[in-house]
Scaffold this active site. Structure first.
Site, PDB file in Angstrom:
ATOM      1  N   GLY A 254       0.807  -1.208   0.000  1.00 27.88           N
ATOM      2  CA  GLY A 254       0.000   0.000   0.000  1.00 27.88           C
ATOM      3  C   GLY A 254       0.841   1.259   0.000  1.00 27.88           C
ATOM      4  O   GLY A 254       1.974   1.272   0.479  1.00 27.88           O
ATOM      5  N   GLU A 255       0.281   2.313  -0.571  1.00 23.00           N
ATOM      6  CA  GLU A 255       0.932   3.612  -0.589  1.00 23.00           C
ATOM      7  C   GLU A 255      -0.106   4.684  -0.315  1.00 23.00           C
ATOM      8  O   GLU A 255      -1.271   4.542  -0.669  1.00 23.00           O
ATOM      9  CB  GLU A 255       1.580   3.872  -1.954  1.00 23.00           C
ATOM     10  CG  GLU A 255       2.763   2.975  -2.264  1.00 23.00           C
ATOM     11  CD  GLU A 255       3.390   3.294  -3.611  1.00 23.00           C
ATOM     12  OE1 GLU A 255       4.401   4.011  -3.633  1.00 23.00           O
ATOM     13  OE2 GLU A 255       2.846   2.824  -4.626  1.00 23.00           O
ATOM     14  N   GLY A 256       0.321   5.748   0.317  1.00 23.72           N
ATOM     15  CA  GLY A 256      -0.597   6.840   0.598  1.00 23.72           C
ATOM     16  C   GLY A 256       0.166   8.104   0.895  1.00 23.72           C
ATOM     17  O   GLY A 256       1.398   8.161   0.754  1.00 23.72           O
ATOM     18  N   GLY A 257      -0.558   9.125   1.297  1.00 24.78           N
ATOM     19  CA  GLY A 257       0.062  10.420   1.552  1.00 24.78           C
ATOM     20  C   GLY A 257       1.024  10.412   2.718  1.00 24.78           C
ATOM     21  O   GLY A 257       1.870  11.301   2.832  1.00 24.78           O
ATOM     22  N   TYR A 258       0.923   9.402   3.601  1.00 25.86           N
ATOM     23  CA  TYR A 258       1.759   9.384   4.796  1.00 25.86           C
ATOM     24  C   TYR A 258       2.913   8.397   4.702  1.00 25.86           C
ATOM     25  O   TYR A 258       3.791   8.407   5.552  1.00 25.86           O
ATOM     26  CB  TYR A 258       0.912   9.052   6.025  1.00 25.86           C
ATOM     27  CG  TYR A 258       0.099  10.217   6.514  1.00 25.86           C
ATOM     28  CD1 TYR A 258       0.505  10.954   7.608  1.00 25.86           C
ATOM     29  CD2 TYR A 258      -1.069  10.599   5.852  1.00 25.86           C
ATOM     30  CE1 TYR A 258      -0.232  12.041   8.054  1.00 25.86           C
ATOM     31  CE2 TYR A 258      -1.815  11.677   6.283  1.00 25.86           C
ATOM     32  CZ  TYR A 258      -1.389  12.402   7.387  1.00 25.86           C
ATOM     33  OH  TYR A 258      -2.123  13.476   7.815  1.00 25.86           O
ATOM     34  N   GLY A 259       2.919   7.528   3.707  1.00 28.20           N
ATOM     35  CA  GLY A 259       4.022   6.589   3.619  1.00 28.20           C
ATOM     36  C   GLY A 259       3.690   5.384   2.771  1.00 28.20           C
ATOM     37  O   GLY A 259       2.611   5.268   2.192  1.00 28.20           O
TER      38      GLY A 259
ATOM     39  N   VAL B 163       3.687   1.095   2.752  1.00 25.71           N
ATOM     40  CA  VAL B 163       3.610  -0.063   3.638  1.00 25.71           C
ATOM     41  C   VAL B 163       4.103  -1.294   2.903  1.00 25.71           C
ATOM     42  O   VAL B 163       3.702  -1.569   1.774  1.00 25.71           O
ATOM     43  CB  VAL B 163       2.160  -0.294   4.130  1.00 25.71           C
ATOM     44  CG1 VAL B 163       2.107  -1.464   5.109  1.00 25.71           C
ATOM     45  CG2 VAL B 163       1.622   0.967   4.795  1.00 25.71           C
TER      46      VAL B 163
ATOM     47  N   LYS C  57       5.638   0.195   8.054  1.00 24.43           N
ATOM     48  CA  LYS C  57       5.149   1.481   7.543  1.00 24.43           C
ATOM     49  C   LYS C  57       6.328   2.455   7.483  1.00 24.43           C
ATOM     50  O   LYS C  57       6.856   2.875   8.506  1.00 24.43           O
ATOM     51  CB  LYS C  57       4.049   2.021   8.464  1.00 24.43           C
ATOM     52  CG  LYS C  57       3.423   3.338   8.022  1.00 24.43           C
ATOM     53  CD  LYS C  57       2.323   3.722   9.017  1.00 24.43           C
ATOM     54  CE  LYS C  57       1.615   4.998   8.636  1.00 24.43           C
ATOM     55  NZ  LYS C  57       0.562   5.355   9.607  1.00 24.43           N
TER      56      LYS C  57
ATOM     57  N   ASP D 169     -10.492   8.695  14.165  1.00 27.25           N
ATOM     58  CA  ASP D 169     -10.725   8.286  12.773  1.00 27.25           C
ATOM     59  C   ASP D 169     -11.302   6.868  12.720  1.00 27.25           C
ATOM     60  O   ASP D 169     -10.813   6.008  11.980  1.00 27.25           O
ATOM     61  CB  ASP D 169      -9.424   8.366  11.972  1.00 27.25           C
ATOM     62  CG  ASP D 169      -9.664   8.401  10.458  1.00 27.25           C
ATOM     63  OD1 ASP D 169     -10.789   8.767  10.045  1.00 27.25           O
ATOM     64  OD2 ASP D 169      -8.742   8.061   9.700  1.00 27.25           O
TER      65      ASP D 169
END
Length: 360
Positions: free
Chosen positions: A85-90, A92, A106, A204
């Protein structure tokens, strides 16, 4: 594969994901053992932790400090094939430690110190917390600018995938399984609110942050937005953060955060479990876009039986359905002070002891 945990840890945008069975026999990356890591390396590791070079982490007495070299070996040099996985925070990665333990690593992006902030929030909020319904933070890595968090790997995806993914006309999530997930999630949040001092507000709570194991036991995850509520404080004022559709209205309008904000979000999650609908769905007709508004309207027009997800086979018994609907309504009460505590919610969901009445 592993997308459930990836969505949680990397905070990817909400998406409907096609489900694929987890590959429990996937070839593990080759584990390379570094050389020259004798007494000197062990002493250096111990000195880093005991020497207090990691503010907010040193001396906490939990978890393990991993060398960057260890996590590189576990993830095959952070190989792209191991990205889950990838996202705005890092990003994985799925990793296999030298002892054979499968973990989620992460790797936090460092945008203007963001990695350090995210690192401290998660470590300080749940570093020492151990609960069967909270995703375990096993350890961390801090070398130079690098900040990484190592979590237990939960192999059965997240609740959002199972509720909204392509699972066919009959959901694998029976009513009994959905109730089990609701109760376990409530117990995890109750521990954050009532079992810790100072208490922790998750901020959240949503279906993609509920990881599931092979026996459908839920684990609340992603504490990157969590807030610690100090002793004697009834609320904390903070910048409004969360996920659209789950955020309590009073928090959205004032920025004043406390446990009742999580309870509202849990109420929305419970509606999602009952109905199989997303909190906000623009593909639905007008009047059905917002789950909370639609839900209240259906109860008001006495169409309670139409609230249950038609993919639940067999359908829930009316008495049990009514009990859970009442919990939903209490959790989303417009008066935050009238919402029940999470401990009370656990008792409500678990049995018939609490005062029962039919939803009208």
């Amino acid at each position: 594969r592993g997308q459930g945990q990836a969505a949680v840890l990397a905070r990817r945008p909400r998406a409907l994901l096609r489900l694929a069975p987890p590959d429990l026999h996937a070839q593990a990356p080759e584990v390379r053992r570094g050389r020259g890591r004798g007494r000197h390396q062990l002493l250096r590791r111990g000195q880093l932790v005991r020497g207090g070079q990691l503010p907010g982490v040193a001396g906490m007495g939990w978890g393990r400090w991993y060398e960057l070299e260890e996590l590189e070996a576990a993830t095959g040099g952070f190989r792209e094939a191991n990205v889950v996985g990838e996202g705005g925070y890092g990003t994985v990665y799925r990793g296999v430690l030298a002892g054979g333990e499968v973990v989620a690593v992460k790797n936090l992006f460092d945008h203007k110190g963001q990695a350090e902030q995210e690192f401290k929030v998660e470590v300080e909020a749940i570093g020492r917390v151990r609960h069967k319904h909270l995703a375990g933070l096993i350890g961390y890595c801090a070398e130079g600018p690098k900040r990484m968090l190592v979590y237990e790997f939960v192999e059965n995806g997240n609740l959002e995938q199972w509720l909204h993914g392509d699972v066919g006309p009959v959901s694998p999530l029976t009513w009994e399984i959905r109730l089990k997930i609701a109760i376990g999630t409530a117990k995890g949040i109750a521990y954050l609110h009532e079992g810790l001092e100072p208490k922790v507000v998750h901020r959240d709570i949503k279906s993609s942050n509920i990881l599931l194991d092979k026996k459908w036991n839920p684990k609340v995850s992603d504490f990157g937005m969590a807030k610690v509520l100090g002793s004697g404080s009834s609320y904390v004022t903070t910048r409004v953060m969360g996920t659209f559709g789950y955020v309590a209205p009073e928090y959205a309008s004032t920025g004043m955060l406390n446990e009742s904000s999580d309870i509202y979000s849990f109420g929305v999650l419970l509606m999602e479990l009952i109905s199989g609908r997303s909190p906000v769905d623009y593909n639905r007709p007008a009047g059905e876009v917002n789950l909370v508004e639609w839900f209240r309207g259906m109860v008001g027009s006495r169409r309670v039986e139409d609230l249950a997800d038609p993919r639940i086979v067999p359908a829930p018994a009316p008495r049990v359905l009514n009990r859970v609907l009442l919990v939903c309504l209490r959790c989303i009460d417009s008066d935050a002070h009238k919402r029940p505590k999470m401990g009370q919610i656990v008792h409500m969901l678990e049995g018939d002891e609490f005062p029962f009445r039919t939803v009208r």
